[in-house]
Motif scaffolding. Structure first.
Motif, mmCIF file in Angstrom:
data_model
loop_
_atom_site.group_PDB
_atom_site.id
_atom_site.type_symbol
_atom_site.label_atom_id
_atom_site.label_comp_id
_atom_site.label_asym_id
_atom_site.label_seq_id
_atom_site.Cartn_x
_atom_site.Cartn_y
_atom_site.Cartn_z
ATOM 1 N N HIS A 52 0.832 -1.209 0.000
ATOM 2 C CA HIS A 52 0.000 0.000 0.000
ATOM 3 C C HIS A 52 0.864 1.255 0.000
ATOM 4 C CE1 HIS A 52 -2.975 2.961 1.172
ATOM 5 N NE2 HIS A 52 -2.442 3.102 2.380
ATOM 6 N N VAL A 53 1.878 1.295 0.859
ATOM 7 C CA VAL A 53 2.755 2.465 0.934
ATOM 8 C C VAL A 53 3.522 2.634 -0.376
ATOM 9 C CG1 VAL A 53 4.774 3.451 2.107
ATOM 10 C CG2 VAL A 53 2.963 2.350 3.444
ATOM 11 N N GLU A 54 4.092 1.560 -0.907
ATOM 12 C CA GLU A 54 4.854 1.634 -2.160
ATOM 13 C C GLU A 54 3.976 2.122 -3.320
ATOM 14 O OE1 GLU A 54 8.000 1.280 -2.610
ATOM 15 O OE2 GLU A 54 8.870 -0.321 -1.355
ATOM 16 N N VAL A 55 2.766 1.596 -3.398
ATOM 17 C CA VAL A 55 1.850 1.982 -4.478
ATOM 18 C C VAL A 55 1.473 3.456 -4.363
ATOM 19 C CG1 VAL A 55 -0.548 1.720 -5.251
ATOM 20 C CG2 VAL A 55 0.919 -0.298 -5.006
ATOM 21 N N GLU A 56 1.142 3.890 -3.142
ATOM 22 C CA GLU A 56 0.744 5.285 -2.973
ATOM 23 C C GLU A 56 1.915 6.229 -3.203
ATOM 24 O OE1 GLU A 56 -2.282 6.443 -2.689
ATOM 25 O OE2 GLU A 56 -3.088 4.402 -2.722
ATOM 26 N N TRP A 57 3.135 5.818 -2.866
ATOM 27 C CA TRP A 57 4.324 6.627 -3.147
ATOM 28 C C TRP A 57 4.527 6.760 -4.654
ATOM 29 C CZ3 TRP A 57 7.086 10.302 -1.358
ATOM 30 C CH2 TRP A 57 8.426 10.503 -1.689
ATOM 31 N N ARG A 244 5.861 15.491 3.353
ATOM 32 C CA ARG A 244 4.779 15.849 4.277
ATOM 33 C C ARG A 244 3.419 15.502 3.696
ATOM 34 N NH1 ARG A 244 1.042 19.537 4.822
ATOM 35 N NH2 ARG A 244 1.737 20.721 2.990
ATOM 36 N N THR A 245 3.193 15.920 2.462
ATOM 37 C CA THR A 245 1.881 15.676 1.862
ATOM 38 C C THR A 245 1.625 14.187 1.662
ATOM 39 O OG1 THR A 245 2.858 16.085 -0.330
ATOM 40 C CG2 THR A 245 1.743 17.930 0.737
ATOM 41 N N PHE A 246 2.691 13.422 1.412
ATOM 42 C CA PHE A 246 2.500 11.983 1.240
ATOM 43 C C PHE A 246 2.121 11.322 2.556
ATOM 44 C CE2 PHE A 246 4.314 7.631 1.321
ATOM 45 C CZ PHE A 246 3.397 7.059 0.452
ATOM 46 N N VAL A 247 2.872 11.636 3.611
ATOM 47 C CA VAL A 247 2.582 11.031 4.921
ATOM 48 C C VAL A 247 1.173 11.403 5.365
ATOM 49 C CG1 VAL A 247 3.214 11.036 7.361
ATOM 50 C CG2 VAL A 247 5.004 10.907 5.610
ATOM 51 N N GLU A 248 0.794 12.653 5.167
ATOM 52 C CA GLU A 248 -0.549 13.075 5.552
ATOM 53 C C GLU A 248 -1.604 12.434 4.660
ATOM 54 O OE1 GLU A 248 -0.370 17.329 5.567
ATOM 55 O OE2 GLU A 248 0.779 17.414 7.447
ATOM 56 N N HIS A 249 -1.268 12.173 3.400
ATOM 57 C CA HIS A 249 -2.180 11.467 2.493
ATOM 58 C C HIS A 249 -2.510 10.073 3.028
ATOM 59 C CE1 HIS A 249 -3.827 9.616 -1.132
ATOM 60 N NE2 HIS A 249 -2.859 8.717 -1.091
ATOM 61 N N LEU A 250 -1.578 9.464 3.736
ATOM 62 C CA LEU A 250 -1.806 8.146 4.324
ATOM 63 C C LEU A 250 -2.619 8.224 5.616
ATOM 64 C CD1 LEU A 250 1.731 6.520 3.887
ATOM 65 C CD2 LEU A 250 -0.304 6.129 2.488
ATOM 66 N N GLY A 251 -2.965 9.439 6.035
ATOM 67 C CA GLY A 251 -3.727 9.611 7.263
ATOM 68 C C GLY A 251 -2.865 9.599 8.507
#
Length: 479
Positions: A52-57, A244-251
């Protein structure tokens, strides 16, 4: 010398079962109670969260167009990438395990697993974007944060609230049922059973609120937290903003400053709060067990159940005993996790990798305890006659009320009320005082009529102050 044959098991005994048979009780005897945690904190769940993290990155980098030639993906491509996560099941678990046998590296195996699927999505030319500028801990810290967050919010917190609500229901039912208190184990100023239950509801509710407010931190800043590789590849990009925006995108909450690892301080905070909740609940279980032992609670027998293998009259308080043991195990693991995860040698070591694989076990023992407390509360019935009899045989507890009224009236100018504490001590210490003897003593004090009448009307069952109001006002479950 004995000639009897050894009673030990022979070495050629039959094996107990397949290799998948459970070693630990949580995955065997108690599997049903902790099953929901498997979706969030098992090894398979960790790998799904890594994917999930790899795909969203991958998607995020395209959305931000941080590298030459990158542009936002088509919706069907994003949907296809996210389907790698949602379609992750038993066959994929096996495939990933086979890849890891070759890589001997769990996160690298995830990278290759995703790479195999890009061609079919028309993204074969972007394989290099998988795991771009990442160290393994960039993926792991976020995967664990997502898994722990979901386990707490979707499993532990609902279980905790259900248990607290069960105690709250008892607090409401028993709000007006008078009960002899025991300070230091000795008869003391009465209360109500509901008020004592409400104290635990209030305490547990505060911890639930703390856990519910927990921040789950994450980072994605490279091998030593400097964005060095990121800047080498794309020096013009604002990589802190991208992270920052990526980490926050993950909630999650972005941690802007780390070494190679996210510092795990948030985990220590969370585990301390859950452990504190556990310890308060442990105290509750000990109290309920003790009330059962003196007959304040009767346990409703379960049809067909056996309380003792040899004494058929018994109904053992097994729910609360089981909960005590599991709360102790949970706290031991949570304390260990909280103590070890906040330390790492220099920029990183791998002790956290082993430790974090036991998060599910730590929460599992707590969830199992919560299940037992909820079930145990549903099997209790208040034995009101026992509580009433206990009160009626301890009239000496009114000594506090009598000597306090004497003090108040003496301050108001009444004569003959000197040494109130000492006089009540002489009356009550070392022997029981019944109602007749207490009333006789009160009548002989020479109190003003109103004060005397209040004391003559008082009984141990009515000497409870505002206990019932406290139970009703502060006892309902919150949080």
């Amino acid at each position: 010398m004995s000639t009897q044959p050894s009673a030990s098991l022979s070495a050629d005994r039959r094996p107990l079962g397949p290799s998948g048979i459970a070693l630990a009780a949580l995955d065997g005897r108690y599997r049903a109670a902790v099953e929901p945690l498997v979706e969030h904190l098992s090894e398979a769940a960790l790998n799904r969260n890594r994917i999930h993290v790899e795909v969203e990155w991958f998607i995020h980098l395209c959305e931000k167009s941080v590298l030459p030639g990158l542009a936002p993906l088509a919706e069907e491509q994003k949907a296809g990438l996210r389907a790698i996560v949602t379609d992750f099941g038993p066959e994929e678990v096996t495939e990933l395990a086979e890849i890891e046998k070759v890589t001997v590296h769990d996160v690298k195996a995830v990278e290759y697993f995703i790479g195999r699927r890009l061609e079919a999505l028309g993204l074969g030319d972007k394989t290099a974007l998988v795991h771009f500028a990442c160290t393994s801990e960039d993926i792991n810290n976020l995967a664990y944060a997502v898994g722990v967050r979901d386990a707490v919010e979707q499993v532990w917190l609902p279980s905790a609230r259900t248990a607290v609500e069960a105690i709250s229901a008892m607090a409401a039912t028993a709000a007006d049922i008078s009960m002899l208190s025991r300070t230091h184990g000795q008869p003391a100023t009465p209360t109500t059973l509901g008020k004592e239950m409400a104290v635990f509801v209030h305490r547990l509710g505060r911890q639930v609120k703390r856990v519910a407010a927990q921040e789950y931190l994450g980072k994605i800043n490279g091998a030593t937290g400097t964005y060095a590789a990121h800047l080498a590849a794309a020096p013009e990009a604002d990589w802190q903003e991208v992270a920052r925006t990526f980490v926050e995108h993950l909630g999650l909450t972005w941690n802007p400053l780390t070494t190679q690892i996210e510092s795990h301080d948030w985990q220590a905070e969370l585990y301390a709060d859950i452990a504190r909740f556990n310890r308060i609940l442990h105290g509750f279980c000990v109290d309920v067990w003790s009330y059962i032992s003196i007959g304040y609670f009767a346990q409703v027998p379960v049809a067909g159940a056996t309380g003792s293998s040899t004494m058929p009259h018994k109904v053992n308080p097994i729910r609360f005993e089981n909960a005590e043991a599991n709360l102790e195990l949970s706290c031991a693991l949570l304390d260990s996790l909280g103590a070890t995860l906040v330390e790492s040698r220099w920029q990183r070591d791998l002790t956290d990798s082993t430790s974090q694989r036991n998060i599910g076990v730590a929460l599992g023992h707590s969830v199992l305890a919560l299940s037992n407390v909820t079930k145990g509360m549903g099997q209790l019935k208040v034995a009101e006659p026992v509580l009433a009899e206990d009160l009626d045989t301890n009239w000496e507890v009114l000594g506090e009320a009598v000597q306090t009224v004497m003090r108040a009236e003496a301050l108001g100018g009444a004569d003959g009320l000197d040494n109130p504490y000492e006089r009540l001590k002489e009356l009550t210490r070392g022997h029981r005082v019944d109602g007749a003897r207490m009333r006789e003593f009160v009548k002989g004090l020479g109190l003003p009529e109103g004060a005397e009448q209040r004391l003559l009307e008082l009984t141990p069952a009515t000497y409870v102050g505002i206990a019932a109001d406290l139970a009703k006002e502060h006892g309902p479950a919150r949080g």
